[in-house]
Write a protein that holds these residues in place. Structure first.
Motif, short mmCIF file in Angstrom:
data_model
loop_
_atom_site.label_atom_id
_atom_site.label_comp_id
_atom_site.label_asym_id
_atom_site.label_seq_id
_atom_site.Cartn_x
_atom_site.Cartn_y
_atom_site.Cartn_z
N LEU A 83 1.03 -1.20 -0.15
CA LEU A 83 0.09 -0.13 0.20
C LEU A 83 0.98 1.21 -0.16
O LEU A 83 0.38 2.27 -0.70
CB LEU A 83 -1.05 0.03 1.29
N THR A 84 2.08 1.29 0.92
CA THR A 84 2.79 2.31 0.68
C THR A 84 3.50 2.55 -0.75
O THR A 84 3.47 3.98 -0.95
CB THR A 84 3.84 2.24 1.79
N THR A 85 3.78 1.76 -1.18
CA THR A 85 4.44 1.56 -2.48
C THR A 85 3.35 2.47 -3.40
O THR A 85 3.76 3.10 -4.40
CB THR A 85 4.83 0.53 -3.06
N ARG A 86 2.06 1.86 -3.54
CA ARG A 86 0.97 2.24 -4.14
C ARG A 86 0.75 3.79 -3.94
O ARG A 86 0.55 4.53 -4.87
CB ARG A 86 -0.19 1.40 -4.10
N GLU B 125 -7.34 17.90 -13.27
CA GLU B 125 -7.76 18.18 -11.86
C GLU B 125 -8.56 16.87 -11.56
O GLU B 125 -8.55 16.43 -10.50
CB GLU B 125 -8.11 19.31 -11.42
N ASP B 126 -9.29 16.49 -12.47
CA ASP B 126 -10.20 15.38 -12.13
C ASP B 126 -9.72 14.18 -11.95
O ASP B 126 -9.98 13.42 -11.08
CB ASP B 126 -11.28 15.24 -13.38
N MET B 127 -8.55 13.80 -12.80
CA MET B 127 -7.65 12.55 -12.40
C MET B 127 -7.02 12.90 -11.19
O MET B 127 -6.84 11.67 -10.40
CB MET B 127 -6.97 12.32 -13.78
N ALA B 128 -6.44 14.04 -10.92
CA ALA B 128 -5.58 14.08 -9.75
C ALA B 128 -6.53 14.01 -8.48
O ALA B 128 -6.10 13.52 -7.29
CB ALA B 128 -5.13 15.75 -9.62
N ALA B 129 -7.86 14.42 -8.50
CA ALA B 129 -8.73 14.16 -7.33
C ALA B 129 -9.12 12.84 -7.12
O ALA B 129 -9.05 12.34 -6.07
CB ALA B 129 -10.31 14.83 -7.67
N GLN B 130 -9.02 12.04 -8.35
CA GLN B 130 -9.39 10.40 -8.19
C GLN B 130 -8.18 9.93 -7.59
O GLN B 130 -8.29 8.92 -6.55
CB GLN B 130 -9.38 9.85 -9.57
N ALA B 131 -6.98 10.29 -7.83
CA ALA B 131 -5.75 9.73 -7.33
C ALA B 131 -5.71 9.95 -5.74
O ALA B 131 -5.22 9.37 -4.91
CB ALA B 131 -4.64 10.34 -7.85
N ALA B 132 -6.24 11.44 -5.51
CA ALA B 132 -6.31 11.87 -4.28
C ALA B 132 -7.00 11.11 -3.23
O ALA B 132 -6.63 10.65 -2.09
CB ALA B 132 -6.49 13.29 -3.91
N GLN B 133 -8.39 10.56 -3.90
CA GLN B 133 -9.25 9.95 -3.02
C GLN B 133 -8.62 8.52 -2.87
O GLN B 133 -8.79 7.83 -1.66
CB GLN B 133 -10.35 9.86 -3.91
N ALA B 134 -8.04 8.03 -3.88
CA ALA B 134 -7.60 6.60 -3.60
C ALA B 134 -6.24 6.39 -2.62
O ALA B 134 -6.25 5.77 -1.74
CB ALA B 134 -7.08 6.22 -5.07
N VAL B 135 -5.60 7.60 -2.77
CA VAL B 135 -4.49 7.71 -1.67
C VAL B 135 -5.00 7.97 -0.22
O VAL B 135 -4.49 7.21 0.66
CB VAL B 135 -3.41 9.03 -2.06
N ALA B 136 -6.10 8.62 -0.23
CA ALA B 136 -6.60 8.91 1.16
C ALA B 136 -7.01 7.50 1.75
O ALA B 136 -7.10 6.91 2.78
CB ALA B 136 -7.89 9.78 1.15
N MET C 1 -6.26 4.59 0.91
CA MET C 1 -5.30 3.68 1.27
C MET C 1 -4.25 3.80 2.40
O MET C 1 -3.78 3.12 3.19
CB MET C 1 -4.12 3.43 -0.19
N GLU C 2 -4.24 5.24 2.68
CA GLU C 2 -3.71 5.79 3.85
C GLU C 2 -4.44 5.52 5.05
O GLU C 2 -3.98 5.04 6.41
CB GLU C 2 -3.39 7.29 3.85
N VAL D 264 -5.14 1.37 9.85
CA VAL D 264 -5.67 0.31 10.48
C VAL D 264 -4.83 -0.97 10.45
O VAL D 264 -4.69 -1.60 11.54
CB VAL D 264 -7.08 -0.02 9.43
N ARG D 265 -4.27 -1.15 9.36
CA ARG D 265 -3.66 -2.25 9.29
C ARG D 265 -2.17 -2.18 10.37
O ARG D 265 -1.74 -3.27 11.06
CB ARG D 265 -2.87 -2.65 7.97
N ARG D 266 -1.53 -0.81 10.56
CA ARG D 266 -0.39 -0.71 11.41
C ARG D 266 -0.86 -1.09 12.82
O ARG D 266 -0.20 -1.65 13.63
CB ARG D 266 -0.04 0.65 11.18
#
Length: 224
Positions: free
Chosen positions: A64-67, A84-95, A97-98, A103-105
């Motif tokens: 997950l950290t690598t992704r 910005e639309d794609m950047a927003a999608q990436a930001a949501q995915a990053v949030a 996964m973080e 939780v996993r930590r």
């Protein structure tokens, strides 16, 4: 009455159980050691399972950290390109996964705590089983010594084979001489028939003896 009988039965059962424990003490020790080893084996399997889960969590966190790192780079590139639309999608995915990483930590932290406690328990149990095995070896040696002493004690008791043999020897040596007994019986018969009266009087100097004696023969030898 019933209470008294119940108390007696409880006491008898307790004595019987104690007797069984003493007789089969080594077998009971070995059985308890086997049970402890089975418990240790189960604890090892549980520990292995926890370690496996912890390692799985570590791998997932690393993935997950690598992704996250990759998506953050891509989001920056999208922002630079005006997407910005794609950047927003990436930001949501990053949030997402973080959050999952957090939780996993936490899960990994709990697993590591459980692993530490269980590992300590396993090590303690393993040392105790080693001590038990060494104690069992000593107990076997003591039990064998007690058994030998017990058998020797039974041999040396009054009813032992040694005492019985000694009694038989004394019985044989203490038997009356049958020849002497026969001579005594003849003397008694002579006394009862008065046949010995004349011989006793002759021996005292009154008259002649009815039988020739060794003394008479020696006198004849000395007279010749």
């Amino acid at each position: 009455m019933f209470g008294t009988l119940k108390t007696l039965m409880i006491g008898a059962n307790a004595r019987a159980e104690e007797h069984v424990r003493q007789v089969y003490s080594i077998e009971l020790i070995e059985q308890k050691i086997r049970e402890a080893q089975d418990g240790l084996k189960s604890a090892k399997y549980a520990l292995a399972g926890l370690i496996q889960r912890a390692r799985s969590e570590e791998r997932l966190i690393a993935t997950l950290t690598t992704r996250v790192t990759d998506l953050m780079t891509r989001a920056g590139e999208a922002m630079a390109a005006g997407r910005e639309d794609m950047a927003a999608q990436a930001a949501q995915a990053v949030a997402d996964m973080e959050n999952e990483i957090d939780v996993r930590r936490e899960t990994l932290s709990r697993l590591e705590s459980r692993i530490l406690r269980l590992r300590a328990s396993v090590e303690t149990a393993n040392r105790r089983i080693i001590d038990l095995k060494q104690g069992a070896i000593a107990a076997k040696a003591v039990k064998r010594e007690h058994d030998v002493q017990s058998r020797l004690g039974r041999t040396l008791t009054q009813d032992s084979a040694i005492d019985q043999a000694d009694a038989l020897i004394k019985s044989v040596l203490g038997r009356d001489d049958p020849l002497e007994q026969r001579e005594i019986l003849n003397e008694i018969d002579q006394d009862l028939s008065h046949e010995g009266v004349a011989d006793r009087m002759a021996a005292a100097g009154f008259g002649t003896a009815s039988k020739t004696t060794a003394a008479d023969v020696l006198k004849r030898f000395s007279a010749t």
